[in-house]
Write an enzyme that holds these catalytic residues in place. Structure first.
Site, PDB file in Angstrom:
ATOM      1  N   TYR A 152      27.564  18.536 -28.417  1.00 35.16           N
ATOM      2  CA  TYR A 152      28.529  17.467 -28.716  1.00 35.16           C
ATOM      3  C   TYR A 152      29.012  17.576 -30.158  1.00 35.16           C
ATOM      4  CZ  TYR A 152      30.245  12.583 -28.902  1.00 35.16           C
ATOM      5  OH  TYR A 152      30.998  11.452 -29.051  1.00 35.16           O
ATOM      6  N   SER A 180      33.348  11.482 -33.637  1.00 37.08           N
ATOM      7  CA  SER A 180      32.041  10.840 -33.780  1.00 37.08           C
ATOM      8  C   SER A 180      31.440  11.275 -35.114  1.00 37.08           C
ATOM      9  CB  SER A 180      31.118  11.287 -32.643  1.00 37.08           C
ATOM     10  OG  SER A 180      29.765  11.049 -32.982  1.00 37.08           O
TER      11      SER A 180
HETATM   12  P1  NAP Z   1      33.012   7.406 -21.222  1.00 38.79           P
HETATM   13  O1  NAP Z   1      32.860   5.969 -20.865  1.00 38.79           O
HETATM   14  O2  NAP Z   1      32.012   8.378 -20.728  1.00 38.79           O
HETATM   15  O3  NAP Z   1      34.489   7.867 -20.744  1.00 38.79           O
HETATM   16  C1  NAP Z   1      34.866   9.211 -20.870  1.00 38.79           C
HETATM   17  C2  NAP Z   1      36.242   9.408 -20.273  1.00 38.79           C
HETATM   18  O4  NAP Z   1      36.560  10.822 -20.352  1.00 38.79           O
HETATM   19  C3  NAP Z   1      36.319   8.986 -18.808  1.00 38.79           C
HETATM   20  O5  NAP Z   1      37.522   8.307 -18.560  1.00 38.79           O
HETATM   21  C4  NAP Z   1      36.306  10.321 -18.075  1.00 38.79           C
HETATM   22  O6  NAP Z   1      37.068  10.227 -16.885  1.00 38.79           O
HETATM   23  C5  NAP Z   1      37.011  11.244 -19.081  1.00 38.79           C
HETATM   24  N1  NAP Z   1      36.695  12.633 -18.805  1.00 38.79           N
HETATM   25  C6  NAP Z   1      35.494  13.255 -18.937  1.00 38.79           C
HETATM   26  N2  NAP Z   1      35.579  14.511 -18.494  1.00 38.79           N
HETATM   27  C7  NAP Z   1      36.850  14.702 -18.075  1.00 38.79           C
HETATM   28  C8  NAP Z   1      37.556  15.803 -17.505  1.00 38.79           C
HETATM   29  N3  NAP Z   1      36.940  16.979 -17.235  1.00 38.79           N
HETATM   30  N4  NAP Z   1      38.855  15.658 -17.196  1.00 38.79           N
HETATM   31  C9  NAP Z   1      39.477  14.470 -17.425  1.00 38.79           C
HETATM   32  N5  NAP Z   1      38.877  13.388 -17.973  1.00 38.79           N
HETATM   33  C10 NAP Z   1      37.573  13.513 -18.277  1.00 38.79           C
HETATM   34  O7  NAP Z   1      33.096   7.613 -22.786  1.00 38.79           O
HETATM   35  P2  NAP Z   1      33.465   6.615 -24.007  1.00 38.79           P
HETATM   36  O8  NAP Z   1      32.201   6.126 -24.588  1.00 38.79           O
HETATM   37  O9  NAP Z   1      34.526   5.664 -23.597  1.00 38.79           O
HETATM   38  O10 NAP Z   1      34.053   7.688 -25.047  1.00 38.79           O
HETATM   39  C11 NAP Z   1      35.427   7.849 -25.332  1.00 38.79           C
HETATM   40  C12 NAP Z   1      35.559   8.732 -26.553  1.00 38.79           C
HETATM   41  O11 NAP Z   1      34.935   8.109 -27.676  1.00 38.79           O
HETATM   42  C13 NAP Z   1      34.880  10.100 -26.398  1.00 38.79           C
HETATM   43  O12 NAP Z   1      35.684  11.117 -26.989  1.00 38.79           O
HETATM   44  C14 NAP Z   1      33.580   9.934 -27.168  1.00 38.79           C
HETATM   45  O13 NAP Z   1      33.101  11.170 -27.643  1.00 38.79           O
HETATM   46  C15 NAP Z   1      34.018   9.003 -28.283  1.00 38.79           C
HETATM   47  N6  NAP Z   1      32.913   8.248 -28.888  1.00 38.79           N
HETATM   48  C16 NAP Z   1      32.241   7.321 -28.165  1.00 38.79           C
HETATM   49  C17 NAP Z   1      31.194   6.599 -28.764  1.00 38.79           C
HETATM   50  C18 NAP Z   1      30.422   5.533 -28.017  1.00 38.79           C
HETATM   51  O14 NAP Z   1      29.458   4.983 -28.565  1.00 38.79           O
HETATM   52  N7  NAP Z   1      30.789   5.178 -26.796  1.00 38.79           N
HETATM   53  C19 NAP Z   1      30.836   6.863 -30.093  1.00 38.79           C
HETATM   54  C20 NAP Z   1      31.538   7.829 -30.815  1.00 38.79           C
HETATM   55  C21 NAP Z   1      32.593   8.522 -30.205  1.00 38.79           C
HETATM   56  P3  NAP Z   1      36.651  10.860 -15.459  1.00 38.79           P
HETATM   57  O15 NAP Z   1      35.173  10.999 -15.422  1.00 38.79           O
HETATM   58  O16 NAP Z   1      37.219   9.872 -14.500  1.00 38.79           O
HETATM   59  O17 NAP Z   1      37.380  12.162 -15.423  1.00 38.79           O
END
Ligand code: NAP
Length: 239
Positions: A155, A142
């Site tokens: 974060y 990010s």
């Molecule tokens: P999200 O919808 O919250 O999904 C997060 C995923 O991580 C879920 O599948 C969750 O699965 C898994 N997870 C969390 N804790 C876990 C644990 N203890 N063990 C195993 N799995 C775990 O997030 P997202 O927005 O798709 O983000 C994906 C990536 O992109 C992240 O690294 C985030 O920092 C990055 N990112 C996102 C954005 C954005 O705007 N969305 C921007 C910049 C970067 P379970 O809960 O089922 O375990």
């Protein structure tokens, strides 16, 4: 089917960017090994993949379980004899709060999921990726990692650590066939984004499916150019 015959491990594949990336990789022919804690989310991805004749293996696990991660590489070798692609996508936001208010519980979870799990995946799966014909590792980061922002300390610190770790590894494997990329998706309409910006209208935001295509592009065999280790929403940044 450019990824036909490849094995791809995707973390955080139960929803959001990870789920969409797993589906996109499978659509391109990869057999996807999908991990997260939520069995129902993994099954929904599996249904989508099987719907177009793709292949998925479900691996429910908690990324805070270091021993499980240590055995992941050897298990993949036993089952598939290879690993071609790692998309280290799982992440947690933690609580947005003034720095002195960060709780041990929040801090430890974010460090475990956003940083330590990536290190353990590199340790466990790196050797397989390094002997693959066109090994690819992509770590989701990010811009907060490079733009310290009030209340985002947990974060930001974990993502900054992740960038250092991934780039160090990228530097070590420059002369091999393995490519290591960081990918910053920018704002994407997901549950994490909603938690960070409650009440925001997500309609204009990119969908997970659109960034999934960019991530899958980084996993293709044609992505072999040196120096493109860091990508920010598709735009290469000189190493
Ligand atoms: P999200 O919808 O919250 O999904 C997060 C995923 O991580 C879920 O599948 C969750 O699965 C898994 N997870 C969390 N804790 C876990 C644990 N203890 N063990 C195993 N799995 C775990 O997030 P997202 O927005 O798709 O983000 C994906 C990536 O992109 C992240 O690294 C985030 O920092 C990055 N990112 C996102 C954005 C954005 O705007 N969305 C921007 C910049 C970067 P379970 O809960 O089922 O375990």
């Amino acid at each position: 089917m450019p990824l036909s015959g490849r094995i791809a491990l995707v973390t955080g594949a139960s929803r959001g960017i990870g789920a969409a990336t797993a589906i996109e990789l499978a659509r391109r022919g990869a057999h996807v090994v999908i991990t997260a804690r939520t069995q129902g989310g993994l099954e929904a991805v599996d249904d989508a993949v099987r719907g177009f004749g793709g292949q998925a293996t479900l691996l429910p696990l908690d990324l805070r379980d270091g021993a499980a991660l240590d055995s992941l590489g050897p298990s993949l070798f036993d089952r598939f004899r290879r690993l071609d692609i790692l998309v280290s996508n799982a992440g947690v936001l933690g609580t947005l709060t003034p720095t002195p208010h960060i709780t041990p519980r929040d801090w430890e979870e974010a460090v475990a999921v956003n940083l330590s799990a990536a290190w353990r995946l590199i340790r466990s799966c790196g050797p397989l990726l390094q002997v693959a014909e066109a090994g690819r590792a992509v770590f989701l980061t990010s811009r907060i990692a490079r733009q310290p922002t009030a209340y985002w300390g947990t974060y930001g610190a974990t993502k900054a650590g992740l960038e250092q770790l991934a780039l160090a590894w990228a530097d070590e494997v420059t002369s091999t066939k393995l490519r290591v990329n960081l990918f910053d998706p920018g704002p994407v309409a997901t549950a994490m984004r909603r938690a960070a910006f409650p009440g925001e209208d997500q309609t204009p935001l990119p969908r997970p499916e659109s960034v999934a295509r960019e991530i899958a592009d980084l996993c293709g065999a044609e992505e072999t150019r040196h120096g493109e280790r860091v990508r920010f929403s598709g735009a290469p940044v000189p190493a």
